[in-house]
Design a protein around this motif. Structure first.
Motif, PDB file in Angstrom:
ATOM      1  N   ASP A  69       1.027  -1.268  -0.066  1.00  0.00           N
ATOM      2  CA  ASP A  69      -0.015  -0.027  -0.048  1.00  0.00           C
ATOM      3  C   ASP A  69       0.983   1.039  -0.135  1.00  0.00           C
ATOM      4  OD1 ASP A  69       1.024  -0.071   2.537  1.00  0.00           O
ATOM      5  OD2 ASP A  69      -0.944   0.010   3.669  1.00  0.00           O
ATOM      6  N   ALA A  70       2.132   1.053   0.013  1.00  0.00           N
ATOM      7  CA  ALA A  70       3.070   2.470  -0.280  1.00  0.00           C
ATOM      8  C   ALA A  70       2.905   2.808  -1.690  1.00  0.00           C
ATOM      9  CB  ALA A  70       4.632   1.830   0.100  1.00  0.00           C
ATOM     10  N   ALA A  71       3.391   4.235  -1.644  1.00  0.00           N
ATOM     11  CA  ALA A  71       3.083   5.079  -2.989  1.00  0.00           C
ATOM     12  C   ALA A  71       4.434   4.421  -3.931  1.00  0.00           C
ATOM     13  CB  ALA A  71       3.666   6.405  -2.765  1.00  0.00           C
ATOM     14  N   ASP A  72       5.369   3.784  -3.329  1.00  0.00           N
ATOM     15  CA  ASP A  72       6.495   3.370  -4.107  1.00  0.00           C
ATOM     16  C   ASP A  72       6.461   1.789  -4.226  1.00  0.00           C
ATOM     17  OD1 ASP A  72       7.235   2.946  -1.543  1.00  0.00           O
ATOM     18  OD2 ASP A  72       9.292   3.196  -1.884  1.00  0.00           O
ATOM     19  N   ARG A  73       5.290   1.222  -4.197  1.00  0.00           N
ATOM     20  CA  ARG A  73       4.967  -0.243  -4.226  1.00  0.00           C
ATOM     21  C   ARG A  73       5.784  -0.830  -5.502  1.00  0.00           C
ATOM     22  NH1 ARG A  73       0.290   2.073  -4.080  1.00  0.00           N
ATOM     23  NH2 ARG A  73      -0.683   2.361  -6.127  1.00  0.00           N
ATOM     24  N   SER A  74       5.720  -0.307  -6.693  1.00  0.00           N
ATOM     25  CA  SER A  74       6.129  -0.813  -7.757  1.00  0.00           C
ATOM     26  C   SER A  74       7.737  -0.979  -7.689  1.00  0.00           C
ATOM     27  CB  SER A  74       6.026  -0.125  -9.062  1.00  0.00           C
ATOM     28  OG  SER A  74       4.441   0.170  -9.298  1.00  0.00           O
ATOM     29  N   ALA A  75       8.357  -0.474  -6.715  1.00  0.00           N
ATOM     30  CA  ALA A  75       9.923  -0.704  -6.753  1.00  0.00           C
ATOM     31  C   ALA A  75      10.156  -2.046  -5.935  1.00  0.00           C
ATOM     32  CB  ALA A  75      10.344   0.923  -5.988  1.00  0.00           C
ATOM     33  N   ALA A  76       9.387  -2.761  -5.682  1.00  0.00           N
ATOM     34  CA  ALA A  76       9.564  -4.083  -5.191  1.00  0.00           C
ATOM     35  C   ALA A  76      10.258  -4.860  -6.096  1.00  0.00           C
ATOM     36  CB  ALA A  76       8.434  -4.596  -4.524  1.00  0.00           C
ATOM     37  N   VAL A  77      10.898  -5.995  -5.877  1.00  0.00           N
ATOM     38  CA  VAL A  77      11.557  -6.849  -6.525  1.00  0.00           C
ATOM     39  C   VAL A  77      10.635  -7.963  -7.351  1.00  0.00           C
ATOM     40  CG1 VAL A  77      13.387  -8.926  -6.340  1.00  0.00           C
ATOM     41  CG2 VAL A  77      13.843  -6.935  -4.990  1.00  0.00           C
ATOM     42  N   THR A  78      10.939  -8.007  -8.417  1.00  0.00           N
ATOM     43  CA  THR A  78      10.241  -8.968  -9.370  1.00  0.00           C
ATOM     44  C   THR A  78      10.251 -10.448  -8.952  1.00  0.00           C
ATOM     45  OG1 THR A  78      10.155  -7.306 -11.000  1.00  0.00           O
ATOM     46  CG2 THR A  78       9.295  -9.574 -11.698  1.00  0.00           C
ATOM     47  N   LEU A  79       9.544 -11.011  -8.777  1.00  0.00           N
ATOM     48  CA  LEU A  79       9.539 -12.503  -8.072  1.00  0.00           C
ATOM     49  C   LEU A  79       9.205 -13.421  -9.438  1.00  0.00           C
ATOM     50  CD1 LEU A  79       8.024 -12.987  -4.808  1.00  0.00           C
ATOM     51  CD2 LEU A  79      10.303 -12.558  -5.367  1.00  0.00           C
ATOM     52  N   SER A  80       8.329 -13.218 -10.004  1.00  0.00           N
ATOM     53  CA  SER A  80       7.840 -13.837 -11.432  1.00  0.00           C
ATOM     54  C   SER A  80       6.964 -12.914 -12.439  1.00  0.00           C
ATOM     55  CB  SER A  80       6.699 -14.993 -10.896  1.00  0.00           C
ATOM     56  OG  SER A  80       6.454 -15.619 -11.995  1.00  0.00           O
ATOM     57  N   ARG A  81       7.327 -13.275 -13.612  1.00  0.00           N
ATOM     58  CA  ARG A  81       6.753 -12.515 -14.665  1.00  0.00           C
ATOM     59  C   ARG A  81       6.380 -13.414 -15.882  1.00  0.00           C
ATOM     60  NH1 ARG A  81      11.539  -8.528 -16.077  1.00  0.00           N
ATOM     61  NH2 ARG A  81      10.332  -7.522 -14.268  1.00  0.00           N
ATOM     62  N   ASP A  82       5.397 -12.635 -16.730  1.00  0.00           N
ATOM     63  CA  ASP A  82       5.111 -13.380 -17.855  1.00  0.00           C
ATOM     64  C   ASP A  82       5.028 -12.173 -18.901  1.00  0.00           C
ATOM     65  OD1 ASP A  82       3.838 -14.651 -20.181  1.00  0.00           O
ATOM     66  OD2 ASP A  82       2.740 -15.877 -18.829  1.00  0.00           O
ATOM     67  N   CYS A  83       5.928 -12.201 -19.776  1.00  0.00           N
ATOM     68  CA  CYS A  83       5.965 -11.288 -20.883  1.00  0.00           C
ATOM     69  C   CYS A  83       4.808 -11.275 -22.043  1.00  0.00           C
ATOM     70  CB  CYS A  83       7.148 -11.184 -21.574  1.00  0.00           C
ATOM     71  SG  CYS A  83       8.673 -10.237 -20.336  1.00  0.00           S
ATOM     72  N   VAL A  84       4.250 -12.406 -22.221  1.00  0.00           N
ATOM     73  CA  VAL A  84       3.427 -12.669 -23.239  1.00  0.00           C
ATOM     74  C   VAL A  84       1.891 -11.964 -22.704  1.00  0.00           C
ATOM     75  CG1 VAL A  84       1.829 -14.381 -24.262  1.00  0.00           C
ATOM     76  CG2 VAL A  84       4.302 -14.923 -24.028  1.00  0.00           C
ATOM     77  N   THR A  85       1.718 -12.238 -21.462  1.00  0.00           N
ATOM     78  CA  THR A  85       0.359 -11.540 -20.777  1.00  0.00           C
ATOM     79  C   THR A  85       0.682 -10.154 -20.151  1.00  0.00           C
ATOM     80  OG1 THR A  85       0.612 -12.823 -18.986  1.00  0.00           O
ATOM     81  CG2 THR A  85      -1.010 -13.636 -20.576  1.00  0.00           C
ATOM     82  N   GLY A  86       1.806  -9.879 -19.823  1.00  0.00           N
ATOM     83  CA  GLY A  86       2.202  -8.653 -19.432  1.00  0.00           C
ATOM     84  C   GLY A  86       2.157  -8.387 -17.823  1.00  0.00           C
ATOM     85  N   TRP A  87       2.263  -9.478 -17.052  1.00  0.00           N
ATOM     86  CA  TRP A  87       2.292  -9.296 -15.655  1.00  0.00           C
ATOM     87  C   TRP A  87       3.474  -9.725 -14.913  1.00  0.00           C
ATOM     88  CZ3 TRP A  87       3.370 -13.597 -12.889  1.00  0.00           C
ATOM     89  CH2 TRP A  87       3.062 -14.900 -13.214  1.00  0.00           C
ATOM     90  N   ALA A  88       3.572  -8.913 -13.882  1.00  0.00           N
ATOM     91  CA  ALA A  88       4.873  -9.365 -12.863  1.00  0.00           C
ATOM     92  C   ALA A  88       4.034  -9.411 -11.510  1.00  0.00           C
ATOM     93  CB  ALA A  88       5.791  -8.348 -12.905  1.00  0.00           C
TER      94      ALA A  88
END
Length: 62
Positions: free
Chosen positions: A25-44
């Motif tokens: 819920d922090a303003a900079d929440r997107s700065a967290a480390v990526t654990l998993s991602r799928d570039c085909v569907t566009g989620w991380a």
């Protein structure tokens, strides 16, 4: 290179790196480390539990 990348999560805590990730819920929440991602569907999935949607750089159109 596979389309989906995953990293293991340590038992009992999500952050396995020295600097703790910002809360979901922090303003900079997107700065967290990526654990998993799928570039085909566009989620991380970020370390703080946030599911982030975007166009992955490797699949972005020029």
């Amino acid at each position: 290179m596979p389309e989906t990348e995953t990293k293991p999560v340590t038992s009992g805590t999500q952050c396995a790196h020295p600097t703790p990730c910002p809360a979901a819920d922090a303003a900079d929440r997107s700065a967290a480390v990526t654990l998993s991602r799928d570039c085909v569907t566009g989620w991380a999935l970020l370390c703080n539990g946030v599911l982030h949607f975007e166009v992955c750089r490797s699949r972005a159109r020029k």
